[in-house]
Scaffold this active site. Structure first.
Site, mmCIF file in Angstrom:
data_model
loop_
_atom_site.group_PDB
_atom_site.id
_atom_site.type_symbol
_atom_site.label_atom_id
_atom_site.label_comp_id
_atom_site.label_asym_id
_atom_site.label_seq_id
_atom_site.Cartn_x
_atom_site.Cartn_y
_atom_site.Cartn_z
ATOM 1 C CE LYS A 111 -1.933 4.531 -5.084
ATOM 2 N NZ LYS A 111 -2.182 5.760 -4.411
ATOM 3 C CG ASP A 118 -0.970 7.647 -10.814
ATOM 4 O OD1 ASP A 118 -0.430 6.593 -10.612
ATOM 5 O OD2 ASP A 118 -2.207 7.971 -10.698
HETATM 6 O O1 MRU Z 1 -4.445 6.277 -5.767
HETATM 7 P P1 MRU Z 1 -5.080 5.419 -7.025
HETATM 8 O O2 MRU Z 1 -5.785 4.431 -6.680
HETATM 9 O O3 MRU Z 1 -5.435 6.617 -7.990
HETATM 10 O O4 MRU Z 1 -3.648 5.118 -7.939
HETATM 11 C C1 MRU Z 1 -3.747 4.380 -9.013
HETATM 12 C C2 MRU Z 1 -2.425 3.944 -9.587
HETATM 13 O O5 MRU Z 1 -1.416 4.328 -9.055
HETATM 14 C C3 MRU Z 1 -2.644 3.437 -11.095
HETATM 15 O O6 MRU Z 1 -1.401 2.621 -10.861
HETATM 16 C C4 MRU Z 1 -2.301 4.608 -12.005
HETATM 17 O O7 MRU Z 1 -3.007 5.585 -11.870
HETATM 18 C C5 MRU Z 1 -2.254 4.177 -13.385
HETATM 19 S S1 MRU Z 1 -4.045 3.790 -13.902
HETATM 20 C C6 MRU Z 1 -4.213 3.187 -15.224
#
Ligand code: MRU
Length: 364
Positions: free
Chosen positions: A255, A244
Site C-alpha cells: 500500500k 501485494d
Molecule cells: O488496496 P488494498 O486494501 O487491497 O491493499 C492491501 C494491502 O496493501 C495489504 O498490505 C496487502 O494486500 C497484503 S494483505 C495480507
C-alpha cells in the site's frame, strides 16, 4: 478471528446450500458489520473492484469462488476463459489474483464440463483453507521475531508499527503481517501496535484498528506521517507490513506509503519485515520499481472521506479545494535493500534472490 466474540472468516460458501458465496462487506467497516451474498461471477468481480473484499490473499480467494459462480451458470471452455479474463482485470497489483485464477483454470480445464462446477467449489474451498494454514504458519515464524525484540527489552512492552491492513480481514483468516501479532498475544507477550491510518481509504484506521480492537490487542492509530518521528524517539521496535506482489529478488509492492516507512526504519535502525504467503511472489519479475504494475484508483478517494456523524449516519464529504485535481496511486515498491527479512510460511529469509531460493528451491 472474532467479531463480537464470534469466529468469522472473510469469505465462505452460504450455509443454505444454494451455492452462493458470502463475504463481509469491508467498505462498511468499522461502522457496520454486514454480510453480502455473491450470486454470480459479476458479483465477485464487483466485490473485488469496489473493495468490498481487498487484501492480496482475499482477492485471490474471491476470484477462485468467482470462477465457480461462473461455471454454475455455464461450464463451457468459453465461460471459463472469459471469467478468468474478467476477474483478472479487476485489480492490477496483487499477484495472488492471477495465482488463484491460474490454479482454478489448471484444475478445471482438463475436466469434462459436467464435473467442473463441483470441482471448482472444492478447489476454491481448498484455496481458502490453505490460506488459513499458510497465514497461521507465517504467524508462527513471525512470533520468533517479536520474541527477539522482547528479549532486547525484558519487562517492557514491544511496539510494532504496521501500514494498511494485512490482518485477517485481508486474508481468509489470521492475516499476514498481523498474524505474528495475534500469536504473540496468545504467547502472553506485552505488545502494542502503531496503526498507520493509511490514506486515502483508511484501511489502517477502519480495518486494522477494528480487528485489533475486536481481538483485544493494544493499539494506537496514527496519521500516516507519524512513523518517522516515533522511530527517531525509540518508540518502534519493529515494523511488519504485508505485500501485494514480491519479486524473486525481494522487492515488495505494498500500500502507498510503505516505502517511506521503510526509509525511516532504515535511517533509524528499526527492523522492517514483510510478511507474505508464497502466492504473493511473482517469480517472473526481478525489478519491482520498473516492473510491478501500480494501481491508480479514482481521485475522488483522495478528495473525499467517508465517516460516521455523531448521529450515527455514515456520510461521505468533500475535503479538498473544489476543482483541484488529485492523483491516487494505490501502491509503492520498497526495494529489497530496505527490507530486513521476508516472513513466509516456510520461515524467515533475506529479501534477496538467494534468500527466497533457499526457502523455495523449486523456483530457483
Ligand atoms: O488496496 P488494498 O486494501 O487491497 O491493499 C492491501 C494491502 O496493501 C495489504 O498490505 C496487502 O494486500 C497484503 S494483505 C495480507
Amino acid at each position: 478471528m472474532k467479531i463480537n466474540g464470534k469466529d468469522t472468516r472473510t469469505i465462505w460458501p452460504a450455509a443454505d446450500g444454494s451455492g452462493d458465496v458470502e463475504i463481509l462487506d469491508q467498505t462498511l467497516l468499522p461502522h457496520r458489520v454486514e454480510v453480502v451474498r455473491l450470486r454470480s461471477m459479476a458479483d465477485a468481480a464487483r466485490a473485488i473492484s469496489t473493495m468490498q473484499v481487498r487484501g492480496a490473499p482475499l482477492i485471490g480467494a474471491t476470484a477462485a469462488y468467482g470462477i465457480a459462480l461462473a461455471l454454475r451458470e455455464d461450464a463451457s471452455d468459453a465461460t471459463l476463459a472469459s471469467a478468468h479474463a474478467t476477474l483478472l482485470a479487476t485489480r492490477p497489483t496483487a499477484v495472488n489474483l492471477a495465482w488463484a485464477l491460474d490454479q482454478m483454470t489448471a484444475c478445471l480445464s482438463p475436466l469434462p464440463p459436467a464435473e467442473r462446477y463441483a470441482a471448482a467449489m472444492r478447489r476454491a474451498a481448498e484455496i481458502c483453507d490453505e490460506d488459513v494454514e499458510i497465514c497461521r504458519r507465517i504467524g508462527e515464524h513471525g512470533l520468533a521475531l517479536i520474541q527477539m525484540a522482547q528479549a532486547k527489552k525484558p519487562g517492557e512492552r514491544v511496539n510494532i508499527l504496521t501500514h494498511c491492513n494485512a490482518g485477517w480481514l485481508a486474508t481468509v483468516d489470521w492475516g499476514t503481517a498481523i498474524s505474528p501479532i495475534y500469536q504473540a498475544q496468545a504467547a502472553g507477550i506485552d505488545l502494542h501496535v502503531w496503526v498507520d491510518e493509511t490514506r486515502p481509504r483508511n484501511q489502517g484506521a477502519s480495518l486494522t484498528a477494528f480487528e485489533l480492537g475486536q481481538q483485544g490487542v493494544a493499539h494506537t492509530i496514527i496519521a500516516d506521517n507519524t512513523g518517522g518521528h516515533l522511530m527517531q524517539h525509540g518508540l518502534v521496535d519493529l515494523c511488519i507490513v504485508g505485500t501485494d506482489r514480491t519479486t524473486r529478488t525481494g522487492d515488495v509492492a505494498n500500500k502507498i506509503g510503505t516505502y517511506l516507512k521503510a526509509l525511516a526504519a532504515a535511517d533509524n535502525g528499526v527492523p522492517f519485515y514483510v510478511a507474505l504467503p508464497s502466492s504473493t511472489i511473482d517469480w517472473t519479475l526481478r525489478d519491482g520499481v520498473a516492473e510491478i504494475p501500480i494501481e491508480q484508483r479514482d481521485p475522488a478517494e483522495v478528495t473525499r472521506m467517508t465517516g460516521r456523524t455523531g448521529a450515527g449516519e455514515v456520510v461521505t464529504v468533500d475535503i479538498a479545494a473544489p476543482g483541484s485535481p488529485a492523483a491516487n496511486y494505490g501502491f509503492d515498491v520498497t526495494p529489497a535493500r530496505l527490507v530486513t527479512g521476508l516472513i513466509t510460511e516456510r520461515g524467515v529469509c533475506a529479501a534477496s534472490e538467494a534468500g527466497l531460493a533457499g526457502l523455495f528451491p523449486e523456483w530457483s
